[in-house]
Write an enzyme that holds these catalytic residues in place. Sequence first.
Site, mmCIF file in Angstrom:
data_model
loop_
_atom_site.group_PDB
_atom_site.id
_atom_site.type_symbol
_atom_site.label_atom_id
_atom_site.label_comp_id
_atom_site.label_asym_id
_atom_site.label_seq_id
_atom_site.Cartn_x
_atom_site.Cartn_y
_atom_site.Cartn_z
ATOM 1 C CB CYS A 33 1.324 -15.280 -26.698
ATOM 2 S SG CYS A 33 0.389 -16.555 -25.876
ATOM 3 C CG HIS A 34 2.502 -19.728 -22.583
ATOM 4 N ND1 HIS A 34 3.784 -20.882 -22.421
ATOM 5 C CD2 HIS A 34 2.317 -19.763 -21.541
ATOM 6 C CE1 HIS A 34 3.576 -20.829 -21.451
ATOM 7 N NE2 HIS A 34 3.050 -20.250 -20.451
ATOM 8 C CG PHE A 35 7.102 -18.228 -21.917
ATOM 9 C CD1 PHE A 35 6.008 -17.012 -20.862
ATOM 10 C CD2 PHE A 35 7.138 -19.787 -21.095
ATOM 11 C CE1 PHE A 35 5.899 -17.475 -19.857
ATOM 12 C CE2 PHE A 35 6.858 -19.584 -20.659
ATOM 13 C CZ PHE A 35 5.799 -19.445 -19.962
#
Length: 543
Positions: free
Chosen positions: A35-37
């Site tokens: 989720c990052h990134f």
Amino acid sequence: MINRIVNLEPQGGRFGLGLIQAEADIDPQAWFLTCHFVDDMVMPGTLMYECCAHTLRVFLQRLGWVTEKSGVYYEPVAGVESTLKCRGPVTPRTRKVIYEIEISKIGYKPEPYAIADAHMYADGHRIVYFKDMSLQMTGVTRNEIESVWKINQGQSSTKTAESKRPAIFDRSHMLEFAEGQPSLAFGERYNSFDKDRFIARLPRPPYLFIDRITKAEPKPWILTPDGWIEAEFDIDPNAWYFRADRNPAAPLSILLEIALQPCGWLAAYMGSALRSQKDLKFRNLGGNATIHNEVLPDAGTLAIKTCLTNVSEAADMIIEYFDFEVRAQTREIYTGNAYFGFFTHDALIQQEGIRDAVKEVYAPASEEILPGVAHEFADIVPLQPQDTASDQTPALAMPAKAIRMIDRIETFIPDGGPMGLGFIRATKVVDPQEWFFRAHFYQDPVCPGSLGIESFIQMLKFIAHQRWPHLIENHRFGLLTAESHVWTYRGQILPQNRLITAEAVINELQDNPTPRIKADGYLQVDGLYIYKMENFGVTLVPL
């Protein structure tokens, strides 16, 4: 975000207030990466901070900072400025991260709090540094935490918990005396030493070996023989000196410091520094002691009793005599006596060394030295007390760099010496940046005499390696017990000195039933004989 705790030392780290190391295995599909990134997967820096904070929580909980009270929570300490430096990422290719936390401050105000420096490593590379990371337990006080343990008192089966008594002076007082404000360690009569005057100190960590004072029979500020004090020191099974000595028994230098540091505390408690208008330095002059049992990693809490037996004053010089006893529960560890002096700076720089030493020392002839054995020691980890790396092989190991006090064997003559049992000479180049000058003492850097004796012991260990190579893999080193040894100091090793030379003549050598070596000797600095050691020795202990 923590899979395992790999090291926890309550008195470890650069500041002597605690060290913890934790590990986590990185899953390349972990949520914080995906989720990052989406097209540049890296662990968020905020999560790196949180992982270090979680590790610090584990340390505090292991200290006993727990409560059943509701509404208690962790948060940063208000007003403490922290610094973050990121120099690398955690990516899906990273396999393992390590969080290393070193406590720099810890206490109550009244909430329990800790301030620490944190490092984070990715596959062995240091990538993140947090300076002054802070954490406090909001909603609970020291008394409330201690009440949890009072309720459960008696349920602990550990040696340390069984032996601890209430402290009348705790570790924070010891640290104030070592490197802080003496008035906070003893009282307002020492206010002038907080800023304006010099006072003789206890050693700083990692060479501070008092955790608390549990009893003080003498009256404060009165310099006269008047009863015992009782101190305690908790043996950390993972302490740096076990790793550094590469041996499962505490080195003699550490045992000496454990026994003698309460003498320095008692001297200050009785107001010795107030006896002169001049600033006085404190030096051990000698002693006589007997080892009864070794200190192993499971020793728990050591109890040290110390009393002043005599005092003599002349102008700006004070000589004080002490008896001491070190015990581990019911076992006697180390007993003896020692004497110390308070001297002005000018008196100390006029050191004359051991009287008549030049006439007494054994001097091998040149034809003896030529066939002698010489050896240069390699630097083995740990290199510094704060290093966590270790090398435990072979079983009968020479010390690592962190506590090794000889650089080179200049000559070992197996049939040398007055008795034909052996002569050895070793040297060490003085490095003014060595850790022990900073630790011993604040504002008064001087090499501990105990480390000078350690150089003597290390020469005997080298002889053991030469004589019994077939026992290297199945024996360890031990200290001689039930026999008294004597040391005399008449000088000091300062950062500006250049070369330390230690010499020993063997006066007893035994192969069976237990291999052992006993010797007498001297230590000189820049050509001046300043230490004399008598009846020190080592033995080999089968594994």
